[in-house]
Design a protein around this motif. Structure first.
Motif, PDB file in Angstrom:
ATOM      1  N   PRO A 143      37.152  35.368  44.576  1.00  0.00           N
ATOM      2  CA  PRO A 143      37.749  34.942  43.489  1.00  0.00           C
ATOM      3  C   PRO A 143      36.917  35.467  42.223  1.00  0.00           C
ATOM      4  N   GLU A 144      35.872  36.082  42.508  1.00  0.00           N
ATOM      5  CA  GLU A 144      34.710  36.748  41.701  1.00  0.00           C
ATOM      6  C   GLU A 144      35.222  38.069  41.404  1.00  0.00           C
ATOM      7  N   ARG A 145      36.275  38.761  41.981  1.00  0.00           N
ATOM      8  CA  ARG A 145      36.685  40.003  41.952  1.00  0.00           C
ATOM      9  C   ARG A 145      38.217  40.216  41.603  1.00  0.00           C
ATOM     10  N   PHE A 146      39.134  39.157  41.775  1.00  0.00           N
ATOM     11  CA  PHE A 146      40.454  39.169  41.121  1.00  0.00           C
ATOM     12  C   PHE A 146      40.793  38.286  40.496  1.00  0.00           C
ATOM     13  N   ALA A 147      41.292  38.379  39.245  1.00  0.00           N
ATOM     14  CA  ALA A 147      41.643  37.435  38.319  1.00  0.00           C
ATOM     15  C   ALA A 147      43.148  36.648  38.573  1.00  0.00           C
ATOM     16  N   ALA A 148      43.853  37.401  39.398  1.00  0.00           N
ATOM     17  CA  ALA A 148      45.296  36.819  39.679  1.00  0.00           C
ATOM     18  C   ALA A 148      45.608  37.617  40.810  1.00  0.00           C
ATOM     19  N   ALA A 149      46.681  36.977  41.419  1.00  0.00           N
ATOM     20  CA  ALA A 149      47.422  37.407  42.801  1.00  0.00           C
ATOM     21  C   ALA A 149      48.769  37.142  42.658  1.00  0.00           C
ATOM     22  N   ILE A 150      49.554  38.064  43.183  1.00  0.00           N
ATOM     23  CA  ILE A 150      51.054  37.970  43.186  1.00  0.00           C
ATOM     24  C   ILE A 150      51.397  37.995  44.579  1.00  0.00           C
ATOM     25  N   SER A 151      52.146  37.239  45.095  1.00  0.00           N
ATOM     26  CA  SER A 151      52.747  37.317  46.404  1.00  0.00           C
ATOM     27  C   SER A 151      54.235  37.357  46.203  1.00  0.00           C
ATOM     28  N   LEU A 152      55.246  38.471  46.783  1.00  0.00           N
ATOM     29  CA  LEU A 152      56.561  38.364  46.767  1.00  0.00           C
ATOM     30  C   LEU A 152      56.915  38.175  48.075  1.00  0.00           C
TER      31      LEU A 152
END
Lengths: 269, 273
Positions: A143-152
Protein backbone atom coordinates in the motif's frame (compact mmCIF):
# COMPACT_ATOMS: atom_id res chain seq x y z
CA UNK A 1 2.75 8.95 -28.89
CA UNK A 2 5.44 6.41 -28.46
CA UNK A 3 5.62 2.72 -27.81
CA UNK A 4 8.81 1.20 -26.45
CA UNK A 5 9.42 -2.53 -26.54
CA UNK A 6 12.19 -3.26 -24.05
CA UNK A 7 14.13 -6.45 -23.60
CA UNK A 8 15.80 -6.36 -20.22
CA UNK A 9 17.39 -8.73 -17.75
CA UNK A 10 15.61 -9.47 -14.49
CA UNK A 11 17.22 -10.91 -11.39
CA UNK A 12 13.86 -11.96 -9.98
CA UNK A 13 12.95 -13.82 -13.16
CA UNK A 14 16.45 -15.18 -13.70
CA UNK A 15 16.42 -14.19 -17.33
CA UNK A 16 15.42 -11.76 -20.02
CA UNK A 17 11.92 -10.41 -20.21
CA UNK A 18 9.94 -8.14 -22.52
CA UNK A 19 8.01 -5.10 -21.35
CA UNK A 20 6.08 -2.59 -23.43
CA UNK A 21 5.95 1.03 -22.34
CA UNK A 22 3.67 3.77 -23.66
CA UNK A 23 4.80 7.34 -23.04
CA UNK A 24 2.43 10.22 -23.91
CA UNK A 25 5.06 12.07 -25.94
CA UNK A 26 4.25 14.58 -28.69
CA UNK A 27 2.62 13.08 -31.80
CA UNK A 28 0.98 14.04 -35.05
CA UNK A 29 -2.47 14.51 -33.55
CA UNK A 30 -1.04 17.46 -31.59
CA UNK A 31 -1.04 19.25 -34.93
CA UNK A 32 -4.83 18.94 -35.10
CA UNK A 33 -5.82 19.15 -31.44
CA UNK A 34 -4.57 21.36 -28.68
CA UNK A 35 -3.20 18.56 -26.53
CA UNK A 36 -0.50 19.65 -24.15
CA UNK A 37 2.08 16.93 -24.71
CA UNK A 38 5.70 17.84 -24.09
CA UNK A 39 8.94 16.10 -23.31
CA UNK A 40 9.57 16.10 -19.56
CA UNK A 41 12.47 18.19 -18.35
CA UNK A 42 14.46 18.26 -15.13
CA UNK A 43 12.40 16.89 -12.27
CA UNK A 44 9.24 16.42 -14.32
CA UNK A 45 7.88 12.87 -14.44
CA UNK A 46 4.93 11.02 -15.88
CA UNK A 47 2.26 9.52 -13.68
CA UNK A 48 2.24 5.80 -14.33
CA UNK A 49 -0.21 2.95 -14.71
CA UNK A 50 1.20 -0.56 -14.51
CA UNK A 51 -1.13 -2.63 -16.69
CA UNK A 52 -1.30 -6.41 -16.44
CA UNK A 53 -2.56 -8.94 -19.00
CA UNK A 54 -4.70 -12.01 -18.29
CA UNK A 55 -4.20 -15.75 -18.64
CA UNK A 56 -2.89 -16.91 -22.05
CA UNK A 57 -1.65 -13.37 -22.71
CA UNK A 58 1.52 -11.33 -22.81
CA UNK A 59 2.80 -7.76 -22.70
CA UNK A 60 1.44 -6.95 -26.17
CA UNK A 61 -2.23 -7.67 -25.38
CA UNK A 62 -3.45 -4.36 -24.03
CA UNK A 63 -1.80 -2.43 -26.81
CA UNK A 64 -3.17 -4.78 -29.49
CA UNK A 65 -6.76 -5.31 -28.29
CA UNK A 66 -7.67 -1.99 -26.74
CA UNK A 67 -7.03 1.64 -27.61
CA UNK A 68 -4.93 2.15 -24.48
CA UNK A 69 -2.40 4.35 -26.31
CA UNK A 70 -5.09 6.89 -27.07
CA UNK A 71 -6.39 6.88 -23.49
CA UNK A 72 -2.85 7.21 -22.14
CA UNK A 73 -2.32 10.18 -24.40
CA UNK A 74 -5.61 11.79 -23.37
CA UNK A 75 -4.67 11.57 -19.69
CA UNK A 76 -0.95 12.23 -20.07
CA UNK A 77 -0.25 8.91 -18.40
CA UNK A 78 2.68 6.51 -18.88
CA UNK A 79 1.63 2.88 -19.16
CA UNK A 80 3.95 -0.04 -18.37
CA UNK A 81 2.88 -3.48 -19.60
CA UNK A 82 4.97 -6.45 -18.46
CA UNK A 83 4.56 -10.11 -19.36
CA UNK A 84 3.56 -12.42 -16.53
CA UNK A 85 3.01 -15.73 -18.36
CA UNK A 86 0.35 -17.79 -16.54
CA UNK A 87 2.05 -17.15 -13.19
CA UNK A 88 -0.84 -15.46 -11.36
CA UNK A 89 1.82 -12.80 -10.80
CA UNK A 90 3.14 -14.98 -8.02
CA UNK A 91 6.61 -16.16 -7.05
CA UNK A 92 6.85 -19.65 -8.50
CA UNK A 93 8.43 -22.12 -6.03
CA UNK A 94 11.91 -22.94 -7.35
CA UNK A 95 11.18 -20.76 -10.40
CA UNK A 96 10.81 -17.20 -11.61
CA UNK A 97 9.71 -14.77 -8.90
CA UNK A 98 7.01 -12.88 -10.78
CA UNK A 99 5.65 -11.17 -7.68
CA UNK A 100 9.01 -9.71 -6.71
CA UNK A 101 9.52 -8.75 -10.33
CA UNK A 102 6.39 -6.71 -11.01
CA UNK A 103 5.96 -5.14 -7.57
CA UNK A 104 9.60 -4.14 -6.97
CA UNK A 105 12.20 -4.75 -9.65
CA UNK A 106 10.14 -3.56 -12.61
CA UNK A 107 9.08 -0.21 -11.09
CA UNK A 108 12.67 0.45 -10.04
CA UNK A 109 13.91 -0.30 -13.56
CA UNK A 110 11.22 1.82 -15.19
CA UNK A 111 11.99 4.78 -12.91
CA UNK A 112 15.67 4.55 -13.77
CA UNK A 113 15.18 4.27 -17.54
CA UNK A 114 12.16 6.50 -18.19
CA UNK A 115 10.87 9.75 -16.65
CA UNK A 116 8.32 7.77 -14.64
CA UNK A 117 7.21 8.75 -11.15
CA UNK A 118 8.14 6.59 -8.17
CA UNK A 119 5.78 8.36 -5.78
CA UNK A 120 2.84 6.48 -4.33
CA UNK A 121 0.30 9.16 -5.24
CA UNK A 122 1.30 8.98 -8.91
CA UNK A 123 1.59 5.19 -9.20
CA UNK A 124 -1.38 3.03 -10.15
CA UNK A 125 -1.88 -0.55 -11.21
CA UNK A 126 -4.57 -2.27 -13.26
CA UNK A 127 -5.26 -5.57 -14.94
CA UNK A 128 -7.85 -7.87 -16.43
CA UNK A 129 -8.80 -11.36 -15.26
CA UNK A 130 -5.56 -12.86 -13.90
CA UNK A 131 -4.13 -9.34 -14.15
CA UNK A 132 -6.98 -8.00 -12.00
CA UNK A 133 -5.81 -10.36 -9.32
CA UNK A 134 -2.27 -9.09 -9.87
CA UNK A 135 -3.36 -5.46 -9.58
CA UNK A 136 -5.23 -5.94 -6.29
CA UNK A 137 -2.46 -8.17 -4.95
CA UNK A 138 0.17 -5.51 -5.67
CA UNK A 139 -1.77 -2.71 -4.00
CA UNK A 140 -2.98 -4.70 -0.96
CA UNK A 141 0.48 -6.04 -0.17
CA UNK A 142 2.33 -2.82 -1.07
CA UNK A 143 0.00 0.00 0.00
CA UNK A 144 3.01 2.30 0.36
CA UNK A 145 3.78 1.94 -3.36
CA UNK A 146 0.41 2.05 -5.12
CA UNK A 147 -2.28 4.68 -4.52
CA UNK A 148 -4.98 2.85 -6.46
CA UNK A 149 -5.67 -0.48 -8.12
CA UNK A 150 -8.11 -1.47 -10.87
CA UNK A 151 -9.42 -4.97 -11.44
CA UNK A 152 -11.49 -5.71 -14.55
CA UNK A 153 -13.23 -9.12 -14.55
CA UNK A 154 -10.60 -10.10 -12.01
CA UNK A 155 -9.82 -13.61 -10.88
CA UNK A 156 -10.09 -12.32 -7.34
CA UNK A 157 -10.94 -15.51 -5.49
CA UNK A 158 -9.53 -18.83 -6.63
CA UNK A 159 -9.64 -20.90 -3.42
CA UNK A 160 -12.32 -21.21 -0.72
CA UNK A 161 -15.83 -19.83 -0.34
CA UNK A 162 -17.05 -17.78 -3.33
CA UNK A 163 -14.19 -19.01 -5.50
CA UNK A 164 -14.59 -19.43 -9.25
CA UNK A 165 -15.66 -22.92 -10.20
CA UNK A 166 -13.45 -24.89 -12.57
CA UNK A 167 -11.46 -22.19 -14.36
CA UNK A 168 -10.74 -23.17 -17.98
CA UNK A 169 -7.06 -22.56 -17.35
CA UNK A 170 -5.46 -24.17 -14.31
CA UNK A 171 -3.70 -21.18 -12.81
CA UNK A 172 -3.32 -22.65 -9.35
CA UNK A 173 -0.95 -25.58 -9.76
CA UNK A 174 2.03 -23.64 -11.05
CA UNK A 175 2.38 -21.18 -8.17
CA UNK A 176 0.74 -23.16 -5.36
CA UNK A 177 1.47 -26.81 -6.10
CA UNK A 178 -0.84 -29.76 -6.86
CA UNK A 179 -2.18 -29.93 -3.29
CA UNK A 180 -2.01 -26.13 -2.88
CA UNK A 181 0.77 -26.83 -0.39
CA UNK A 182 2.38 -23.44 -1.13
CA UNK A 183 -0.86 -21.46 -0.78
CA UNK A 184 -0.71 -18.98 2.14
CA UNK A 185 -4.02 -17.26 2.85
CA UNK A 186 -2.60 -13.89 3.85
CA UNK A 187 -0.19 -13.75 0.91
CA UNK A 188 -2.10 -15.43 -1.91
CA UNK A 189 -5.78 -14.69 -1.30
CA UNK A 190 -7.15 -11.21 -1.99
CA UNK A 191 -9.37 -11.27 1.13
CA UNK A 192 -6.50 -12.65 3.19
CA UNK A 193 -4.25 -9.84 2.00
CA UNK A 194 -7.01 -7.31 2.70
CA UNK A 195 -7.49 -8.61 6.25
CA UNK A 196 -3.74 -8.48 6.90
CA UNK A 197 -3.57 -4.96 5.55
CA UNK A 198 -6.48 -3.78 7.70
CA UNK A 199 -4.56 -4.86 10.81
CA UNK A 200 -1.79 -2.38 9.94
CA UNK A 201 -2.46 1.28 10.52
CA UNK A 202 -1.49 2.56 7.05
CA UNK A 203 -3.30 4.40 4.24
CA UNK A 204 -5.32 1.97 2.12
CA UNK A 205 -5.17 1.95 -1.66
CA UNK A 206 -8.33 2.99 -3.50
CA UNK A 207 -9.88 0.07 -5.38
CA UNK A 208 -11.92 -0.09 -8.59
CA UNK A 209 -13.65 -3.33 -9.47
CA UNK A 210 -15.67 -3.83 -12.65
CA UNK A 211 -17.19 -6.92 -14.20
CA UNK A 212 -19.61 -7.80 -16.96
CA UNK A 213 -22.89 -9.23 -15.74
CA UNK A 214 -22.64 -12.17 -18.19
CA UNK A 215 -19.00 -12.84 -17.32
CA UNK A 216 -18.25 -16.21 -15.69
CA UNK A 217 -16.27 -14.30 -13.05
CA UNK A 218 -19.28 -12.13 -12.11
CA UNK A 219 -20.49 -14.07 -9.01
CA UNK A 220 -16.92 -14.28 -7.70
CA UNK A 221 -16.42 -10.54 -8.22
CA UNK A 222 -19.68 -9.74 -6.37
CA UNK A 223 -18.60 -11.97 -3.49
CA UNK A 224 -15.20 -10.31 -3.14
CA UNK A 225 -16.69 -6.82 -3.60
CA UNK A 226 -19.09 -7.36 -0.69
CA UNK A 227 -16.33 -8.61 1.59
CA UNK A 228 -13.98 -5.73 0.76
CA UNK A 229 -16.77 -3.17 1.34
CA UNK A 230 -17.60 -4.83 4.67
CA UNK A 231 -13.95 -4.43 5.64
CA UNK A 232 -14.19 -0.72 4.93
CA UNK A 233 -12.18 -0.43 1.73
CA UNK A 234 -12.77 2.56 -0.53
CA UNK A 235 -13.96 0.38 -3.40
CA UNK A 236 -15.79 1.64 -6.48
CA UNK A 237 -17.89 -1.02 -8.16
CA UNK A 238 -19.08 -0.90 -11.76
CA UNK A 239 -20.96 -3.46 -13.76
CA UNK A 240 -22.62 -3.57 -17.14
CA UNK A 241 -23.64 -5.99 -19.84
CA UNK A 242 -20.68 -8.01 -21.06
CA UNK A 243 -18.84 -11.31 -21.13
CA UNK A 244 -15.14 -12.06 -20.54
CA UNK A 245 -14.12 -10.10 -23.64
CA UNK A 246 -11.89 -7.26 -24.83
CA UNK A 247 -14.96 -5.17 -25.67
CA UNK A 248 -15.67 -4.94 -21.95
CA UNK A 249 -12.06 -4.24 -21.01
CA UNK A 250 -11.62 -1.57 -23.68
CA UNK A 251 -14.73 0.21 -22.39
CA UNK A 252 -14.00 -0.11 -18.68
CA UNK A 253 -10.30 0.71 -18.76
CA UNK A 254 -11.42 4.12 -20.07
CA UNK A 255 -13.87 4.55 -17.19
CA UNK A 256 -11.28 3.30 -14.73
CA UNK A 257 -8.62 5.74 -15.93
CA UNK A 258 -11.16 8.56 -15.54
CA UNK A 259 -11.71 7.33 -11.97
CA UNK A 260 -7.98 7.46 -11.10
CA UNK A 261 -6.92 10.41 -8.92
CA UNK A 262 -4.71 11.85 -11.66
CA UNK A 263 -2.86 15.14 -11.54
CA UNK A 264 -2.97 17.48 -14.51
CA UNK A 265 -0.06 16.91 -16.88
CA UNK A 266 3.42 16.17 -15.62
CA UNK A 267 4.30 15.84 -11.94
CA UNK A 268 7.35 17.22 -10.16
CA UNK A 269 9.61 14.87 -8.31
CA UNK B 1 -3.95 -14.13 -31.67
CA UNK B 2 -1.29 -14.00 -34.33
CA UNK B 3 0.48 -10.80 -35.22
CA UNK B 4 3.42 -10.97 -37.61
CA UNK B 5 6.06 -8.34 -38.16
CA UNK B 6 7.93 -8.76 -41.44
CA UNK B 7 11.03 -6.83 -42.33
CA UNK B 8 12.55 -7.50 -45.72
CA UNK B 9 14.31 -5.79 -48.60
CA UNK B 10 11.89 -4.57 -51.22
CA UNK B 11 12.79 -4.52 -54.90
CA UNK B 12 10.60 -1.47 -55.60
CA UNK B 13 11.21 0.55 -52.45
CA UNK B 14 14.93 -0.05 -52.82
CA UNK B 15 15.51 -0.94 -49.23
CA UNK B 16 14.23 -2.66 -46.14
CA UNK B 17 10.59 -2.17 -45.30
CA UNK B 18 8.18 -3.29 -42.58
CA UNK B 19 4.73 -4.84 -42.67
CA UNK B 20 2.47 -6.06 -39.92
CA UNK B 21 0.09 -8.93 -40.65
CA UNK B 22 -2.79 -10.17 -38.51
CA UNK B 23 -3.57 -13.84 -39.10
CA UNK B 24 -6.67 -15.76 -38.06
CA UNK B 25 -6.57 -17.19 -34.59
CA UNK B 26 -6.78 -20.84 -33.58
CA UNK B 27 -9.81 -21.36 -31.33
CA UNK B 28 -8.54 -22.99 -28.11
CA UNK B 29 -10.76 -26.02 -28.63
CA UNK B 30 -9.25 -26.76 -32.06
CA UNK B 31 -6.14 -28.93 -32.32
CA UNK B 32 -3.14 -26.94 -33.52
CA UNK B 33 -2.04 -29.46 -36.16
CA UNK B 34 -5.56 -29.57 -37.60
CA UNK B 35 -5.92 -25.81 -37.60
CA UNK B 36 -2.63 -25.01 -39.29
CA UNK B 37 -2.87 -27.74 -41.93
CA UNK B 38 -6.50 -27.25 -42.93
CA UNK B 39 -5.50 -25.77 -46.29
CA UNK B 40 -7.97 -22.91 -45.93
CA UNK B 41 -7.36 -19.66 -47.82
CA UNK B 42 -8.58 -16.65 -45.86
CA UNK B 43 -10.01 -13.31 -46.94
CA UNK B 44 -7.63 -10.35 -46.88
CA UNK B 45 -7.97 -6.72 -45.84
CA UNK B 46 -5.22 -4.43 -47.12
CA UNK B 47 -5.12 -1.68 -44.52
CA UNK B 48 -3.23 1.56 -45.09
CA UNK B 49 -1.98 4.07 -42.52
CA UNK B 50 -2.12 7.85 -42.84
CA UNK B 51 0.45 10.64 -43.03
CA UNK B 52 3.05 10.50 -40.23
CA UNK B 53 2.20 6.84 -39.59
CA UNK B 54 3.59 3.38 -40.17
CA UNK B 55 2.66 -0.33 -40.17
CA UNK B 56 2.05 -0.33 -36.40
CA UNK B 57 -0.63 2.39 -36.33
CA UNK B 58 -3.80 0.44 -36.93
CA UNK B 59 -2.89 -2.24 -34.39
CA UNK B 60 -1.83 0.29 -31.79
CA UNK B 61 -4.65 2.79 -32.13
CA UNK B 62 -7.70 0.68 -33.02
CA UNK B 63 -9.06 -2.76 -32.13
CA UNK B 64 -8.63 -4.06 -35.68
CA UNK B 65 -7.08 -7.29 -34.39
CA UNK B 66 -10.28 -8.19 -32.56
CA UNK B 67 -12.47 -7.38 -35.56
CA UNK B 68 -10.20 -9.38 -37.87
CA UNK B 69 -10.06 -12.43 -35.63
CA UNK B 70 -13.84 -12.49 -35.16
CA UNK B 71 -14.13 -12.76 -38.94
CA UNK B 72 -11.12 -15.00 -39.71
CA UNK B 73 -9.71 -12.20 -41.78
CA UNK B 74 -6.06 -11.63 -42.69
CA UNK B 75 -5.03 -7.98 -42.38
CA UNK B 76 -1.93 -6.69 -44.16
CA UNK B 77 -0.55 -3.36 -43.01
CA UNK B 78 2.42 -1.96 -44.95
CA UNK B 79 4.57 1.06 -44.14
CA UNK B 80 4.53 3.79 -46.77
CA UNK B 81 6.20 6.88 -45.28
CA UNK B 82 4.29 9.99 -46.44
CA UNK B 83 4.29 8.70 -50.03
CA UNK B 84 0.54 8.94 -50.79
CA UNK B 85 0.98 5.28 -51.83
CA UNK B 86 2.27 6.72 -55.10
CA UNK B 87 5.47 6.23 -57.09
CA UNK B 88 8.35 8.57 -56.39
CA UNK B 89 11.02 7.74 -59.00
CA UNK B 90 13.04 10.81 -58.01
CA UNK B 91 13.19 9.99 -54.31
CA UNK B 92 16.73 8.71 -53.70
CA UNK B 93 17.07 5.36 -55.51
CA UNK B 94 13.35 5.36 -56.32
CA UNK B 95 10.42 4.61 -54.02
CA UNK B 96 7.63 2.95 -55.98
CA UNK B 97 4.81 2.15 -53.58
CA UNK B 98 2.43 1.16 -56.34
CA UNK B 99 4.61 -1.54 -57.87
CA UNK B 100 5.67 -2.61 -54.37
CA UNK B 101 2.08 -3.23 -53.31
CA UNK B 102 0.84 -4.77 -56.54
CA UNK B 103 3.87 -6.64 -57.84
CA UNK B 104 5.74 -7.49 -54.65
CA UNK B 105 3.62 -7.48 -51.50
CA UNK B 106 0.60 -9.10 -53.10
CA UNK B 107 2.57 -12.07 -54.49
CA UNK B 108 4.30 -12.38 -51.12
CA UNK B 109 1.03 -12.45 -49.22
CA UNK B 110 -0.77 -14.75 -51.65
CA UNK B 111 2.04 -17.29 -51.91
CA UNK B 112 3.64 -17.21 -48.48
CA UNK B 113 0.53 -16.85 -46.35
CA UNK B 114 -2.80 -18.73 -46.38
CA UNK B 115 -4.44 -15.83 -48.23
CA UNK B 116 -7.04 -16.00 -50.97
CA UNK B 117 -6.16 -14.03 -54.11
CA UNK B 118 -9.74 -14.05 -55.41
CA UNK B 119 -11.32 -10.65 -56.02
CA UNK B 120 -14.33 -11.47 -53.86
CA UNK B 121 -12.03 -12.18 -50.92
CA UNK B 122 -9.94 -9.01 -51.08
CA UNK B 123 -10.72 -5.61 -49.57
CA UNK B 124 -8.71 -2.43 -49.19
CA UNK B 125 -9.12 0.36 -46.65
CA UNK B 126 -7.23 3.29 -45.27
CA UNK B 127 -7.44 6.50 -43.32
CA UNK B 128 -6.51 9.98 -44.52
CA UNK B 129 -3.50 9.49 -46.83
CA UNK B 130 -4.30 5.77 -46.63
CA UNK B 131 -7.83 6.53 -47.81
CA UNK B 132 -6.30 8.20 -50.84
CA UNK B 133 -4.18 5.11 -51.35
CA UNK B 134 -7.09 2.72 -50.93
CA UNK B 135 -9.18 4.70 -53.43
CA UNK B 136 -6.27 4.78 -55.86
CA UNK B 137 -5.81 1.00 -55.87
CA UNK B 138 -9.53 0.35 -55.89
CA UNK B 139 -10.12 2.38 -59.05
CA UNK B 140 -6.93 1.51 -60.94
CA UNK B 141 -7.02 -2.19 -59.98
CA UNK B 142 -10.76 -2.78 -59.61
CA UNK B 143 -10.26 -6.41 -60.67
CA UNK B 144 -8.35 -7.08 -57.44
CA UNK B 145 -10.75 -5.84 -54.76
CA UNK B 146 -14.37 -6.50 -53.86
CA UNK B 147 -14.59 -3.52 -51.51
CA UNK B 148 -12.86 -0.30 -50.58
CA UNK B 149 -13.20 1.82 -47.43
CA UNK B 150 -12.26 5.47 -47.74
CA UNK B 151 -12.01 6.97 -44.24
CA UNK B 152 -11.35 10.72 -43.82
CA UNK B 153 -9.73 11.23 -47.20
CA UNK B 154 -12.20 11.36 -50.07
CA UNK B 155 -11.14 11.53 -53.70
CA UNK B 156 -10.96 15.14 -54.84
CA UNK B 157 -10.76 17.03 -58.09
CA UNK B 158 -7.17 18.20 -58.44
CA UNK B 159 -8.31 21.01 -60.77
CA UNK B 160 -10.08 22.67 -57.82
CA UNK B 161 -6.75 23.42 -56.20
CA UNK B 162 -5.62 21.81 -53.01
CA UNK B 163 -4.88 22.35 -49.38
CA UNK B 164 -3.25 25.50 -48.17
CA UNK B 165 -1.08 26.06 -45.16
CA UNK B 166 1.04 23.20 -43.88
CA UNK B 167 0.11 20.99 -46.83
CA UNK B 168 0.79 23.50 -49.60
CA UNK B 169 4.42 22.40 -49.99
CA UNK B 170 3.32 18.81 -50.07
CA UNK B 171 0.80 19.52 -52.83
CA UNK B 172 3.54 21.21 -54.80
CA UNK B 173 5.76 18.14 -54.42
CA UNK B 174 2.92 15.95 -55.66
CA UNK B 175 2.46 18.16 -58.73
CA UNK B 176 6.20 18.32 -59.38
CA UNK B 177 6.51 14.53 -59.12
CA UNK B 178 4.01 14.11 -61.96
CA UNK B 179 5.28 17.00 -64.10
CA UNK B 180 2.57 19.51 -63.20
CA UNK B 181 -1.20 19.40 -63.21
CA UNK B 182 -1.57 17.91 -66.69
CA UNK B 183 0.83 15.11 -65.87
CA UNK B 184 -0.90 14.50 -62.56
CA UNK B 185 -4.30 14.28 -64.23
CA UNK B 186 -2.90 11.54 -66.44
CA UNK B 187 -1.37 9.66 -63.50
CA UNK B 188 -2.90 7.15 -61.11
CA UNK B 189 -3.22 9.99 -58.61
CA UNK B 190 -6.25 11.10 -60.58
CA UNK B 191 -8.89 9.02 -58.86
CA UNK B 192 -11.66 11.57 -59.47
CA UNK B 193 -11.77 11.22 -63.28
CA UNK B 194 -11.23 7.48 -63.13
CA UNK B 195 -14.34 7.13 -60.97
CA UNK B 196 -16.27 9.19 -63.53
CA UNK B 197 -15.15 6.79 -66.21
CA UNK B 198 -16.03 3.63 -64.27
CA UNK B 199 -19.07 4.76 -62.25
CA UNK B 200 -21.63 3.20 -64.56
CA UNK B 201 -19.63 0.14 -65.68
CA UNK B 202 -20.32 -2.00 -62.63
CA UNK B 203 -16.63 -2.87 -62.39
CA UNK B 204 -15.78 -0.82 -59.29
CA UNK B 205 -15.40 -2.43 -55.85
CA UNK B 206 -18.13 -1.85 -53.28
CA UNK B 207 -17.35 1.59 -51.90
CA UNK B 208 -17.69 2.82 -48.29
CA UNK B 209 -16.83 6.49 -47.72
CA UNK B 210 -16.88 8.11 -44.28
CA UNK B 211 -15.91 11.37 -42.64
CA UNK B 212 -16.43 13.11 -39.33
CA UNK B 213 -18.30 16.39 -39.67
CA UNK B 214 -15.57 18.19 -37.70
CA UNK B 215 -12.80 16.82 -39.93
CA UNK B 216 -10.74 19.55 -41.61
CA UNK B 217 -11.25 17.70 -44.92
CA UNK B 218 -15.04 17.41 -44.52
CA UNK B 219 -16.11 20.54 -46.42
CA UNK B 220 -13.24 20.61 -48.91
CA UNK B 221 -13.12 16.95 -49.93
CA UNK B 222 -15.91 14.80 -48.50
CA UNK B 223 -18.95 16.97 -49.31
CA UNK B 224 -17.92 17.70 -52.94
CA UNK B 225 -17.20 14.01 -53.54
CA UNK B 226 -20.52 12.96 -52.04
CA UNK B 227 -22.38 15.49 -54.21
CA UNK B 228 -20.40 14.45 -57.26
CA UNK B 229 -21.11 10.78 -56.61
CA UNK B 230 -24.82 11.55 -56.64
CA UNK B 231 -24.52 13.46 -59.91
CA UNK B 232 -22.73 10.66 -61.72
CA UNK B 233 -24.85 7.92 -60.17
CA UNK B 234 -22.02 6.23 -58.29
CA UNK B 235 -23.14 3.31 -56.16
CA UNK B 236 -21.43 3.96 -52.82
CA UNK B 237 -22.24 4.08 -49.11
CA UNK B 238 -21.59 7.45 -47.48
CA UNK B 239 -21.50 7.97 -43.73
CA UNK B 240 -20.94 11.13 -41.70
CA UNK B 241 -20.39 10.97 -37.97
CA UNK B 242 -21.47 14.11 -36.20
CA UNK B 243 -18.76 15.91 -34.26
CA UNK B 244 -15.85 13.60 -35.07
CA UNK B 245 -12.61 15.08 -36.36
CA UNK B 246 -9.56 13.59 -38.02
CA UNK B 247 -8.98 11.12 -35.20
CA UNK B 248 -8.53 7.48 -34.15
CA UNK B 249 -11.85 7.34 -32.32
CA UNK B 250 -13.51 7.87 -35.67
CA UNK B 251 -11.36 5.33 -37.52
CA UNK B 252 -11.93 2.65 -34.90
CA UNK B 253 -15.69 3.06 -35.39
CA UNK B 254 -15.73 3.38 -39.15
CA UNK B 255 -13.40 0.45 -39.88
CA UNK B 256 -16.00 -1.69 -38.10
CA UNK B 257 -18.80 -0.11 -40.16
CA UNK B 258 -16.78 -0.70 -43.33
CA UNK B 259 -16.24 -4.38 -42.48
CA UNK B 260 -19.95 -4.65 -41.76
CA UNK B 261 -20.70 -3.04 -45.12
CA UNK B 262 -18.45 -5.64 -46.81
CA UNK B 263 -20.43 -8.44 -45.19
CA UNK B 264 -18.13 -9.24 -42.24
CA UNK B 265 -20.65 -9.63 -39.45
CA UNK B 266 -19.37 -12.66 -37.55
CA UNK B 267 -18.37 -12.57 -33.93
CA UNK B 268 -17.51 -16.25 -33.83
CA UNK B 269 -13.93 -16.45 -35.08
CA UNK B 270 -10.93 -16.82 -32.80
CA UNK B 271 -11.25 -16.52 -29.01
CA UNK B 272 -13.11 -13.95 -26.93
CA UNK B 273 -10.01 -13.33 -24.78
Amino acid sequence: MSLFTCQLFSKALDGNFTVQVILPLPESSDLFRSTPSVFPKGNQKFQVLYLLHGGYGDCSDWQRYTRIETYAKDHNLAVVMPSGANSLYTNIPHGPRYYDFYTRELPEMMQSIFPISGKREHTFIAGLSMGGFGAFQAALRNPERFAAAISLSGGLRLVGEGAMKKPSLDLLTLPYGKELEHFVYEENDILGMAEALKRQNVPLPKLYDACGTEDFTYPMNCFVRDKLLEMGFDLTWEEGPGIHHWDFWDTYIQKAICWLPLAEGLVEE
Amino acid sequence: MALLHFNFESQYLNGNTDISVILPERPRKVDAADFYSNGKRYKVLWLLHGTYGDHTDWVRRTNIETYACENDLIVVMPSALNSDYASWPKFACGYDMERYLVDELMPLVYHWLPASDKREDNFIAGLSMGAQGAARYAVWYPEKFAGVAILSGSPHDWRRGNLKGAFAARTQNQLDAEGGLEGLLHSHRNVWDRIDALAKTGTLPRMYVASGTADFLFQDWYVPFKNHAKEIGLDATFEELEGYGHEWRFWDITIQRALHCFGFQSRDGGNAF
